[in-house]
Structure formats: C-alpha cells, structure tokens
Motif scaffolding. Structure first.
Motif, PDB file in Angstrom:
ATOM      1  N   ARG A   5      36.691  22.293 104.041  1.00  0.00           N
ATOM      2  CA  ARG A   5      35.402  21.645 103.459  1.00  0.00           C
ATOM      3  C   ARG A   5      34.166  21.559 105.147  1.00  0.00           C
ATOM      4  O   ARG A   5      33.660  21.670 105.609  1.00  0.00           O
ATOM      5  CB  ARG A   5      35.347  20.204 102.658  1.00  0.00           C
ATOM      6  N   ARG A   6      35.217  21.536 106.303  1.00  0.00           N
ATOM      7  CA  ARG A   6      35.297  21.167 107.545  1.00  0.00           C
ATOM      8  C   ARG A   6      34.819  22.472 108.550  1.00  0.00           C
ATOM      9  O   ARG A   6      33.703  22.549 108.547  1.00  0.00           O
ATOM     10  CB  ARG A   6      36.593  20.196 108.137  1.00  0.00           C
ATOM     11  N   GLU A   7      35.645  22.800 108.137  1.00  0.00           N
ATOM     12  CA  GLU A   7      35.531  24.632 108.675  1.00  0.00           C
ATOM     13  C   GLU A   7      34.215  25.323 107.865  1.00  0.00           C
ATOM     14  O   GLU A   7      33.809  26.321 108.974  1.00  0.00           O
ATOM     15  CB  GLU A   7      36.492  25.254 108.312  1.00  0.00           C
ATOM     16  N   LEU A   8      34.125  25.111 106.830  1.00  0.00           N
ATOM     17  CA  LEU A   8      33.069  25.895 106.189  1.00  0.00           C
ATOM     18  C   LEU A   8      31.596  25.137 106.804  1.00  0.00           C
ATOM     19  O   LEU A   8      30.681  25.388 106.536  1.00  0.00           O
ATOM     20  CB  LEU A   8      33.104  25.281 104.441  1.00  0.00           C
ATOM     21  N   GLY A   9      31.387  23.572 106.780  1.00  0.00           N
ATOM     22  CA  GLY A   9      30.487  23.276 107.380  1.00  0.00           C
ATOM     23  C   GLY A   9      29.828  23.305 108.430  1.00  0.00           C
ATOM     24  O   GLY A   9      29.261  23.727 108.658  1.00  0.00           O
ATOM     25  N   GLN A  69      34.253  34.202 107.800  1.00  0.00           N
ATOM     26  CA  GLN A  69      34.120  33.314 109.163  1.00  0.00           C
ATOM     27  C   GLN A  69      34.835  32.105 108.968  1.00  0.00           C
ATOM     28  O   GLN A  69      35.678  31.649 109.888  1.00  0.00           O
ATOM     29  CB  GLN A  69      32.281  32.568 109.500  1.00  0.00           C
ATOM     30  N   VAL A  70      34.858  31.693 108.124  1.00  0.00           N
ATOM     31  CA  VAL A  70      35.980  30.147 107.657  1.00  0.00           C
ATOM     32  C   VAL A  70      37.235  30.800 107.619  1.00  0.00           C
ATOM     33  O   VAL A  70      38.299  29.986 108.545  1.00  0.00           O
ATOM     34  CB  VAL A  70      35.506  29.796 106.225  1.00  0.00           C
ATOM     35  N   SER A  71      37.815  31.881 106.871  1.00  0.00           N
ATOM     36  CA  SER A  71      39.113  32.524 106.670  1.00  0.00           C
ATOM     37  C   SER A  71      39.753  32.431 108.210  1.00  0.00           C
ATOM     38  O   SER A  71      40.544  31.719 108.485  1.00  0.00           O
ATOM     39  CB  SER A  71      39.274  33.409 105.607  1.00  0.00           C
ATOM     40  N   GLN A  72      38.820  32.965 108.896  1.00  0.00           N
ATOM     41  CA  GLN A  72      39.154  33.334 110.333  1.00  0.00           C
ATOM     42  C   GLN A  72      39.453  32.079 110.862  1.00  0.00           C
ATOM     43  O   GLN A  72      40.469  31.611 111.672  1.00  0.00           O
ATOM     44  CB  GLN A  72      38.263  33.554 111.167  1.00  0.00           C
ATOM     45  N   ARG A  73      38.411  30.609 111.188  1.00  0.00           N
ATOM     46  CA  ARG A  73      39.192  29.460 111.435  1.00  0.00           C
ATOM     47  C   ARG A  73      39.749  28.996 111.219  1.00  0.00           C
ATOM     48  O   ARG A  73      40.805  28.079 111.729  1.00  0.00           O
ATOM     49  CB  ARG A  73      37.392  28.831 111.136  1.00  0.00           C
ATOM     50  N   VAL A  74      40.083  29.493 109.927  1.00  0.00           N
ATOM     51  CA  VAL A  74      41.666  28.394 109.681  1.00  0.00           C
ATOM     52  C   VAL A  74      42.398  28.828 110.035  1.00  0.00           C
ATOM     53  O   VAL A  74      43.992  29.008 110.450  1.00  0.00           O
ATOM     54  CB  VAL A  74      41.686  28.229 108.062  1.00  0.00           C
ATOM     55  N   ALA A  75      42.465  30.435 109.808  1.00  0.00           N
ATOM     56  CA  ALA A  75      43.943  31.547 110.747  1.00  0.00           C
ATOM     57  C   ALA A  75      44.276  30.696 112.015  1.00  0.00           C
ATOM     58  O   ALA A  75      45.237  30.249 112.066  1.00  0.00           O
ATOM     59  CB  ALA A  75      43.563  32.527 110.028  1.00  0.00           C
ATOM     60  N   ALA A  76      42.891  30.608 113.322  1.00  0.00           N
ATOM     61  CA  ALA A  76      43.313  30.025 113.888  1.00  0.00           C
ATOM     62  C   ALA A  76      43.816  28.980 113.791  1.00  0.00           C
ATOM     63  O   ALA A  76      44.465  28.531 115.149  1.00  0.00           O
ATOM     64  CB  ALA A  76      41.767  29.615 114.480  1.00  0.00           C
ATOM     65  N   ALA A  77      43.546  28.191 113.431  1.00  0.00           N
ATOM     66  CA  ALA A  77      43.999  26.862 113.365  1.00  0.00           C
ATOM     67  C   ALA A  77      45.173  26.566 112.464  1.00  0.00           C
ATOM     68  O   ALA A  77      46.033  25.543 113.547  1.00  0.00           O
ATOM     69  CB  ALA A  77      42.408  25.815 112.556  1.00  0.00           C
TER      70      ALA A  77
END
Length: 99
Positions: A5-9, A69-77
């Motif tokens: 939810r944070r990444e999506l936000g 974009q959310v998926s990319q952010r989660v993968a990077a994290a």
C-alpha cells in the motif's frame, strides 16, 4: 518491511505530482473523497481494485502502468534488503594466511 500500500501510494502521488495536479483535482475526477485519496497516497489505506481503477483513470494512466511501477519499486526494495552471500571456505578450499 515492504508494504504494497505504501509503494502504491507513492506511485499514485508521483504520477499526480508529475502532472502538476492537486489532490483535490484528482479526487474530484476519480469521484473519491480528498481525505481518502490522501490516505491512500500516504499508504495508510488499502485501495480496492475499483477505486484504484478510478484513480488511474483520473490520472490518465492505465492500471497496468501503475501496477508495473509498483512491481518495480517492490523488486528494488527486495534487492536492497536481500542479504549478500559471503564465500564459504570448505576443506577443499585452501585458506591463505598472511603469516
């Protein structure tokens, strides 16, 4: 801990700010209360698929783009938080001493 939810936000807020739009403008276009959209952008509330679709439509982006974009952010994290494997010495691996 990675919270979806944070990444999506963050993705929704980044998209809105990149367009130079206010929270009020997007909330009106998406037909969602300004306060609720603000909570979603801050990662405090989980967005339903219907609401997420409405917000993406108001932003003029495909839902798949936001989710990608959310998926990319989660993968990077995940990559940042992943432990780095250290080499292990076995009996067959000679250990060189400086002495």
């Amino acid at each position: 801990m990675i919270l979806l939810r944070r990444e999506l936000g963050d993705v929704l807020r980044d998209q809105r700010q990149d367009q130079g739009r206010t929270l009020r403008e997007v909330s009106a276009a998406a037909k969602v209360s300004l306060g609720y959209l603000s909570e979603i952008e801050r990662g405090e509330k989980e967005a339903s698929s219907e609401l997420l679709s409405s917000v993406c439509s108001a932003l003029g982006i495909p839902l798949s783009t936001a989710l990608s974009q959310v998926s990319q952010r989660v993968a990077a994290a995940e990559a940042v938080g992943a432990p780095v494997p250290l080499p292990m010495h076995t009996e067959r691996t000679p250990v060189v001493s400086a002495a």
